[in-house]
Design an enzyme around this catalytic site. Sequence first.
Site, PDB file in Angstrom:
ATOM      1  N   HIS A 124      -7.718   5.572   2.845  1.00 14.00           N
ATOM      2  CA  HIS A 124      -8.189   4.513   3.855  1.00 14.00           C
ATOM      3  C   HIS A 124      -7.072   3.829   4.656  1.00 14.00           C
ATOM      4  O   HIS A 124      -5.689   3.985   4.070  1.00 14.00           O
ATOM      5  CB  HIS A 124      -8.881   3.204   3.259  1.00 14.00           C
ATOM      6  CG  HIS A 124      -7.943   2.518   2.343  1.00 14.00           C
ATOM      7  ND1 HIS A 124      -7.798   2.964   1.007  1.00 14.00           N
ATOM      8  CD2 HIS A 124      -7.546   1.520   2.570  1.00 14.00           C
ATOM      9  CE1 HIS A 124      -6.904   1.993   0.346  1.00 14.00           C
ATOM     10  NE2 HIS A 124      -6.557   1.186   1.329  1.00 14.00           N
ATOM     11  N   HIS A 165      -0.977   1.942   8.080  1.00 15.32           N
ATOM     12  CA  HIS A 165      -0.654   2.846   7.223  1.00 15.32           C
ATOM     13  C   HIS A 165      -1.632   3.271   6.281  1.00 15.32           C
ATOM     14  O   HIS A 165      -2.493   2.453   5.946  1.00 15.32           O
ATOM     15  CB  HIS A 165       0.521   2.601   6.385  1.00 15.32           C
ATOM     16  CG  HIS A 165       0.355   1.422   5.371  1.00 15.32           C
ATOM     17  ND1 HIS A 165       0.185   0.149   5.779  1.00 15.32           N
ATOM     18  CD2 HIS A 165      -0.043   1.323   4.186  1.00 15.32           C
ATOM     19  CE1 HIS A 165      -0.176  -0.606   4.811  1.00 15.32           C
ATOM     20  NE2 HIS A 165      -0.259   0.168   3.585  1.00 15.32           N
TER      21      HIS A 165
HETATM   22  O1  3AM Z   1      -4.179  -0.358   2.279  1.00 11.40           O
HETATM   23  P1  3AM Z   1      -2.992  -0.431   1.017  1.00 11.40           P
HETATM   24  O2  3AM Z   1      -3.041   0.596   0.199  1.00 11.40           O
HETATM   25  O3  3AM Z   1      -1.563  -0.540   1.740  1.00 11.40           O
HETATM   26  O4  3AM Z   1      -2.575  -2.749  -2.149  1.00 11.40           O
HETATM   27  C1  3AM Z   1      -3.854  -2.851  -1.493  1.00 11.40           C
HETATM   28  C2  3AM Z   1      -4.424  -1.974  -0.488  1.00 11.40           C
HETATM   29  O5  3AM Z   1      -3.369  -1.522   0.340  1.00 11.40           O
HETATM   30  C3  3AM Z   1      -3.808  -4.142  -0.588  1.00 11.40           C
HETATM   31  O6  3AM Z   1      -5.204  -4.092  -0.038  1.00 11.40           O
HETATM   32  C4  3AM Z   1      -5.537  -2.665  -0.032  1.00 11.40           C
HETATM   33  C5  3AM Z   1      -6.786  -2.313  -0.591  1.00 11.40           C
HETATM   34  O7  3AM Z   1      -6.935  -3.029  -1.884  1.00 11.40           O
HETATM   35  N1  3AM Z   1      -3.675  -5.554  -1.277  1.00 11.40           N
HETATM   36  C6  3AM Z   1      -4.119  -5.732  -2.845  1.00 11.40           C
HETATM   37  N2  3AM Z   1      -4.020  -6.985  -3.081  1.00 11.40           N
HETATM   38  C7  3AM Z   1      -3.607  -7.633  -1.965  1.00 11.40           C
HETATM   39  C8  3AM Z   1      -3.298  -8.856  -1.509  1.00 11.40           C
HETATM   40  N3  3AM Z   1      -3.359 -10.090  -2.351  1.00 11.40           N
HETATM   41  C9  3AM Z   1      -3.589  -6.531  -0.869  1.00 11.40           C
HETATM   42  N4  3AM Z   1      -2.977  -6.868   0.423  1.00 11.40           N
HETATM   43  C10 3AM Z   1      -2.564  -8.271   0.630  1.00 11.40           C
HETATM   44  N5  3AM Z   1      -2.859  -9.235  -0.252  1.00 11.40           N
END
Ligand code: 3AM
Length: 182
Positions: free
Chosen positions: A47, A129
């Site tokens: 995603h 990303h």
């Molecule tokens: O889209 P990506 O994979 O970069 O790392 C988590 C994931 O990122 C991020 O949100 C996406 C969906 O889970 N994520 C997890 N905790 C978070 C937080 N506290 C976060 N992003 C921002 N703040």
Amino acid sequence: MSAAAVRVHRLFFALWPDAVTRAALIRATRALVRHCGGRPVPPRDFHLTLAFLGTVPDERFDAVRAAAAGCRLEPLTLLLDRLGYFPAPRVLWLGPSAPPVSLARFVAALATALAAVGQPPDPRPFHPHLTLARKVASAPAEQQPRPVEWPVTGFSLVESQTLAAGARYRVVADFPAGEGRG
Ligand code: 3AM
């Protein structure tokens, strides 16, 4: 009701690839991911996060969904052509070298609409990303992937569940592009 009894959802908005795009993403990145080591993200979880909300109480779920339904995403094609690395979380990702301006504009509008219903997303700048692997020891060498074209026809609200085996994602609402206010 005690705070502990309030039902909550851990939510984020994302672009969620269709099956054809997911298959193209797998073909384009499989060897690179294998080569980089780390913990690959299962392709079913691929995603591109637009807005991370974190914990949302059940009673605010409908307002969050309505806020998003009022935001208009123009249909667009994303060209994912660049491999990148975030050193702090040690994340290997795939992204567009030229992100469409309309996508950043949409993310800003979505954040404003969510804040208006009391659920502002994580304020970090939008850096489009798609995470391919976590716990990757070092930045990839000069290799670049075969570019993948992703026809974006909508966006999704996704629930993240933390299980012993790691996070599991579930799409809980879809929002077609071209709808909502401009
Ligand atoms: O889209 P990506 O994979 O970069 O790392 C988590 C994931 O990122 C991020 O949100 C996406 C969906 O889970 N994520 C997890 N905790 C978070 C937080 N506290 C976060 N992003 C921002 N703040």
